[in-house]
Design a protein around this motif. Structure first.
Motif, PDB file in Angstrom:
ATOM      1  N   GLY A  47       0.821  -1.202   0.000  1.00 29.09           N
ATOM      2  CA  GLY A  47       0.000   0.000   0.000  1.00 29.09           C
ATOM      3  C   GLY A  47       0.855   1.252   0.000  1.00 29.09           C
ATOM      4  N   GLU A  48       0.199   2.390   0.110  1.00 30.22           N
ATOM      5  CA  GLU A  48       0.916   3.662   0.064  1.00 30.22           C
ATOM      6  C   GLU A  48       1.933   3.798   1.188  1.00 30.22           C
ATOM      7  OE1 GLU A  48      -1.878   6.819  -0.018  1.00 30.22           O
ATOM      8  OE2 GLU A  48      -2.664   6.310  -2.013  1.00 30.22           O
ATOM      9  N   ASP A  49       1.664   3.156   2.322  1.00 34.36           N
ATOM     10  CA  ASP A  49       2.599   3.277   3.442  1.00 34.36           C
ATOM     11  C   ASP A  49       3.757   2.286   3.352  1.00 34.36           C
ATOM     12  OD1 ASP A  49       1.240   0.965   3.927  1.00 34.36           O
ATOM     13  OD2 ASP A  49       0.394   1.587   5.854  1.00 34.36           O
ATOM     14  N   ARG A  50       3.720   1.409   2.313  1.00 35.03           N
ATOM     15  CA  ARG A  50       4.796   0.448   2.058  1.00 35.03           C
ATOM     16  C   ARG A  50       5.085  -0.446   3.262  1.00 35.03           C
ATOM     17  NH1 ARG A  50       8.121   2.214  -2.231  1.00 35.03           N
ATOM     18  NH2 ARG A  50       6.770   3.166  -3.794  1.00 35.03           N
ATOM     19  N   ARG A  51       4.069  -0.886   3.957  1.00 29.53           N
ATOM     20  CA  ARG A  51       4.265  -1.723   5.146  1.00 29.53           C
ATOM     21  C   ARG A  51       3.905  -3.168   4.825  1.00 29.53           C
ATOM     22  NH1 ARG A  51       1.129   0.689  10.108  1.00 29.53           N
ATOM     23  NH2 ARG A  51       2.070  -1.188  11.030  1.00 29.53           N
ATOM     24  N   ILE A  52       4.879  -4.062   4.983  1.00 29.95           N
ATOM     25  CA  ILE A  52       4.656  -5.473   4.705  1.00 29.95           C
ATOM     26  C   ILE A  52       3.612  -6.056   5.644  1.00 29.95           C
ATOM     27  CG2 ILE A  52       6.553  -6.151   6.225  1.00 29.95           C
ATOM     28  CD1 ILE A  52       5.374  -7.984   3.039  1.00 29.95           C
ATOM     29  N   GLU A  53       3.464  -5.457   6.825  1.00 30.31           N
ATOM     30  CA  GLU A  53       2.493  -5.970   7.791  1.00 30.31           C
ATOM     31  C   GLU A  53       1.067  -5.919   7.255  1.00 30.31           C
ATOM     32  OE1 GLU A  53       4.633  -3.576   8.397  1.00 30.31           O
ATOM     33  OE2 GLU A  53       6.086  -4.423   9.824  1.00 30.31           O
ATOM     34  N   LYS A  54       0.814  -5.057   6.275  1.00 36.45           N
ATOM     35  CA  LYS A  54      -0.531  -4.928   5.727  1.00 36.45           C
ATOM     36  C   LYS A  54      -0.748  -5.770   4.471  1.00 36.45           C
ATOM     37  CE  LYS A  54      -1.597  -0.377   7.628  1.00 36.45           C
ATOM     38  NZ  LYS A  54      -2.111   0.990   7.339  1.00 36.45           N
ATOM     39  N   HIS A  55       0.300  -6.439   4.008  1.00 32.46           N
ATOM     40  CA  HIS A  55       0.142  -7.317   2.850  1.00 32.46           C
ATOM     41  C   HIS A  55      -0.438  -8.647   3.311  1.00 32.46           C
ATOM     42  CE1 HIS A  55       1.205  -9.798  -0.659  1.00 32.46           C
ATOM     43  NE2 HIS A  55       1.260  -8.667  -1.330  1.00 32.46           N
ATOM     44  N   TRP A  56      -1.166  -9.317   2.427  1.00 34.68           N
ATOM     45  CA  TRP A  56      -1.863 -10.541   2.835  1.00 34.68           C
ATOM     46  C   TRP A  56      -0.910 -11.645   3.281  1.00 34.68           C
ATOM     47  CZ3 TRP A  56      -1.210 -15.364   0.785  1.00 34.68           C
ATOM     48  CH2 TRP A  56      -0.600 -15.465  -0.464  1.00 34.68           C
ATOM     49  N   ILE A  57       0.324 -11.699   2.758  1.00 30.48           N
ATOM     50  CA  ILE A  57       1.212 -12.796   3.150  1.00 30.48           C
ATOM     51  C   ILE A  57       1.686 -12.668   4.597  1.00 30.48           C
ATOM     52  CG2 ILE A  57       2.018 -13.192   0.794  1.00 30.48           C
ATOM     53  CD1 ILE A  57       4.652 -11.892   1.577  1.00 30.48           C
ATOM     54  N   ALA A  58       1.454 -11.496   5.190  1.00 29.89           N
ATOM     55  CA  ALA A  58       1.813 -11.325   6.599  1.00 29.89           C
ATOM     56  C   ALA A  58       0.582 -11.390   7.497  1.00 29.89           C
ATOM     57  CB  ALA A  58       2.524  -9.989   6.805  1.00 29.89           C
ATOM     58  N   GLY A  59      -0.586 -11.647   6.893  1.00 27.60           N
ATOM     59  CA  GLY A  59      -1.830 -11.643   7.652  1.00 27.60           C
ATOM     60  C   GLY A  59      -2.476 -13.012   7.741  1.00 27.60           C
ATOM     61  N   PRO A  60      -3.734 -13.052   8.180  1.00 23.75           N
ATOM     62  CA  PRO A  60      -4.424 -14.328   8.412  1.00 23.75           C
ATOM     63  C   PRO A  60      -4.707 -15.137   7.153  1.00 23.75           C
ATOM     64  CG  PRO A  60      -5.920 -12.465   8.707  1.00 23.75           C
ATOM     65  CD  PRO A  60      -4.546 -11.897   8.601  1.00 23.75           C
ATOM     66  N   GLN A  61      -4.662 -14.510   5.964  1.00 21.65           N
ATOM     67  CA  GLN A  61      -4.895 -15.274   4.742  1.00 21.65           C
ATOM     68  C   GLN A  61      -3.712 -16.174   4.399  1.00 21.65           C
ATOM     69  OE1 GLN A  61      -6.185 -11.804   2.213  1.00 21.65           O
ATOM     70  NE2 GLN A  61      -7.764 -13.229   1.581  1.00 21.65           N
ATOM     71  N   ALA A  62      -2.565 -15.876   4.959  1.00 15.48           N
ATOM     72  CA  ALA A  62      -1.386 -16.713   4.741  1.00 15.48           C
ATOM     73  C   ALA A  62      -1.338 -17.807   5.801  1.00 15.48           C
ATOM     74  CB  ALA A  62      -0.122 -15.865   4.807  1.00 15.48           C
ATOM     75  N   THR A  63      -0.589 -18.853   5.515  1.00 13.38           N
ATOM     76  CA  THR A  63      -0.449 -19.937   6.483  1.00 13.38           C
ATOM     77  C   THR A  63       0.538 -19.540   7.576  1.00 13.38           C
ATOM     78  OG1 THR A  63       1.378 -20.979   5.276  1.00 13.38           O
ATOM     79  CG2 THR A  63      -0.867 -21.619   4.650  1.00 13.38           C
ATOM     80  N   VAL A  64       0.496 -20.283   8.658  1.00 13.98           N
ATOM     81  CA  VAL A  64       1.448 -20.050   9.746  1.00 13.98           C
ATOM     82  C   VAL A  64       2.875 -20.219   9.233  1.00 13.98           C
ATOM     83  CG1 VAL A  64       2.265 -20.907  11.970  1.00 13.98           C
ATOM     84  CG2 VAL A  64      -0.194 -20.734  11.526  1.00 13.98           C
ATOM     85  N   ARG A  65       3.074 -21.209   8.364  1.00 17.59           N
ATOM     86  CA  ARG A  65       4.415 -21.451   7.816  1.00 17.59           C
ATOM     87  C   ARG A  65       4.910 -20.237   7.024  1.00 17.59           C
ATOM     88  NH1 ARG A  65       3.483 -25.945   5.482  1.00 17.59           N
ATOM     89  NH2 ARG A  65       4.515 -27.365   6.945  1.00 17.59           N
ATOM     90  N   THR A  66       4.020 -19.606   6.258  1.00 12.66           N
ATOM     91  CA  THR A  66       4.410 -18.442   5.466  1.00 12.66           C
ATOM     92  C   THR A  66       4.787 -17.270   6.360  1.00 12.66           C
ATOM     93  OG1 THR A  66       3.013 -19.100   3.596  1.00 12.66           O
ATOM     94  CG2 THR A  66       3.623 -16.776   3.738  1.00 12.66           C
ATOM     95  N   ARG A  67       3.990 -17.011   7.365  1.00 22.63           N
ATOM     96  CA  ARG A  67       4.293 -15.894   8.268  1.00 22.63           C
ATOM     97  C   ARG A  67       5.600 -16.135   9.023  1.00 22.63           C
ATOM     98  NH1 ARG A  67      -1.324 -16.458   9.152  1.00 22.63           N
ATOM     99  NH2 ARG A  67      -1.008 -17.365  11.229  1.00 22.63           N
ATOM    100  N   ARG A  68       5.824 -17.387   9.404  1.00 22.54           N
ATOM    101  CA  ARG A  68       7.075 -17.709  10.093  1.00 22.54           C
ATOM    102  C   ARG A  68       8.265 -17.541   9.152  1.00 22.54           C
ATOM    103  NH1 ARG A  68       6.196 -22.816  11.330  1.00 22.54           N
ATOM    104  NH2 ARG A  68       4.998 -22.269  13.200  1.00 22.54           N
ATOM    105  N   ALA A  69       8.079 -17.895   7.880  1.00 22.64           N
ATOM    106  CA  ALA A  69       9.168 -17.778   6.908  1.00 22.64           C
ATOM    107  C   ALA A  69       9.566 -16.319   6.696  1.00 22.64           C
ATOM    108  CB  ALA A  69       8.754 -18.408   5.583  1.00 22.64           C
ATOM    109  N   LEU A  70       8.599 -15.405   6.768  1.00 22.79           N
ATOM    110  CA  LEU A  70       8.925 -13.983   6.677  1.00 22.79           C
ATOM    111  C   LEU A  70       9.828 -13.566   7.837  1.00 22.79           C
ATOM    112  CD1 LEU A  70       5.582 -12.253   5.590  1.00 22.79           C
ATOM    113  CD2 LEU A  70       7.759 -12.157   4.370  1.00 22.79           C
TER     114      LEU A  70
END
Length: 290
Positions: A47-70
């Motif tokens: 988004g405009e604020d360029r925060r990865i925390e707001k992208h879906w791969i860092a949120g609940p739509q991603a798996t636990v494994r994906t969030r841990r990999a980040l």
């Protein structure tokens, strides 16, 4: 779109018609690659604020494994604007980034590497831009042929214009997964599966055009291969008249010496082609016959 959970593809185009469907398919792909121990590089839009925390791969739509990999660094994310700055808008620049990431991962001890990118939102307004796009995608193919690399290109039709969608299918015709149908180049044939209805006709036409062009290019390289495109339709369940018309158009517009050879076409398609006055450049074949 059917989520691909089978064997990994070297360079797959995943087509979805909205963001949610694209995320479902990509989440499954990411989880599989991470589970098999791949280092994954993700190119996407923030988004405009360029925060990865707001992208879906860092949120609940991603798996636990994906969030841990980040968190651990097994998964790295790069925003598209930063990528554009780094590559300078050239295919050579993108190839350099791809190669640098690949070799860095292998040097770090990762046994396989995976790369994925979201829809680029490029207009592909003219043949020059399409050629550059094809050259950029070719960089993935060159690396995948030499190294343990899997690539997932995401195409979300809701955010791209029709020209981009059609050309993307043409460039990626060798391995694609669309809504209700897919295609893969294997053992000298273009293998199509699923249902070819009116809804996907335009995209099927783009892929077919790309496959015909690829067959001609291979023949022109002096490989001894015929320019004919052999299409395996044994796994196709339904064909709409719109897709049959596109086959006829592709065969009629092909240069002299190139035929469209349809292996195991469904009975309905045979009748449609007869009704459309099938040209002699479309050959119907059963089994291994050509």
């Amino acid at each position: 779109m059917t989520v691909d959970t089978g064997p990994a593809h070297a360079h797959l185009l995943q087509v979805a018609e909205n963001d949610h469907a694209q995320r479902v398919g990509t989440a499954a792909w990411l989880d599989r690659e991470l589970a098999f121990g791949a280092k994954v590089y993700y190119k996407g839009w923030l988004g405009e604020d360029r925060r990865i925390e707001k992208h879906w791969i860092a949120g609940p739509q991603a798996t636990v494994r994906t969030r841990r990999a980040l968190e651990t660094g097994q998964l790295e994310f790069m925003d598209f604007p930063r990528l554009v700055d780094l590559v300078g808008g050239t295919a050579e620049g993108l190839h350099r980034i791809q190669a640098d990431e690949l070799h860095r991962a292998l040097d770090e001890g990762w046994t396989s590497v995976a790369m994925t990118q979201e829809s680029s939102r490029r207009p592909l307004a003219d043949e020059t831009e399409v050629a550059v796009f094809a050259q950029q995608e070719g960089g993935y193919d060159e690396l995948a042929a030499r190294f343990p690399l899997h690539v997932l290109c995401q195409l979300t039709t809701a955010v791209e214009n029709e020209v981009h969608v059609v050309h993307s299918l043409g460039v990626h015709h060798r391995d694609l997964l669309d809504v209700g149908w897919g295609a893969q180049e294997a053992q000298g044939r273009w293998r199509v599966s699923g249902d070819l209805d009116a809804h996907v006709a335009q995209r099927f036409g783009g892929a077919l055009t790309g496959a015909m062009r690829r067959a001609r290019e291979v023949a022109e390289q002096g490989t001894g291969e015929s320019p004919d495109l052999h299409v395996d339709l044994g796994a196709v369940g339904f064909v709409d008249v719109a897709c049959a018309q596109l086959m006829v158009l592709a065969a009629r517009s092909a240069p002299p010496g190139q035929r469209l050879v349809l292996h195991d076409p469904p009975r309905l398609l045979r009748r449609l082609l007869d009704a459309l006055e099938r040209p002699h450049t479309i050959v119907l074949a059963d089994g291994e016959a050509a």
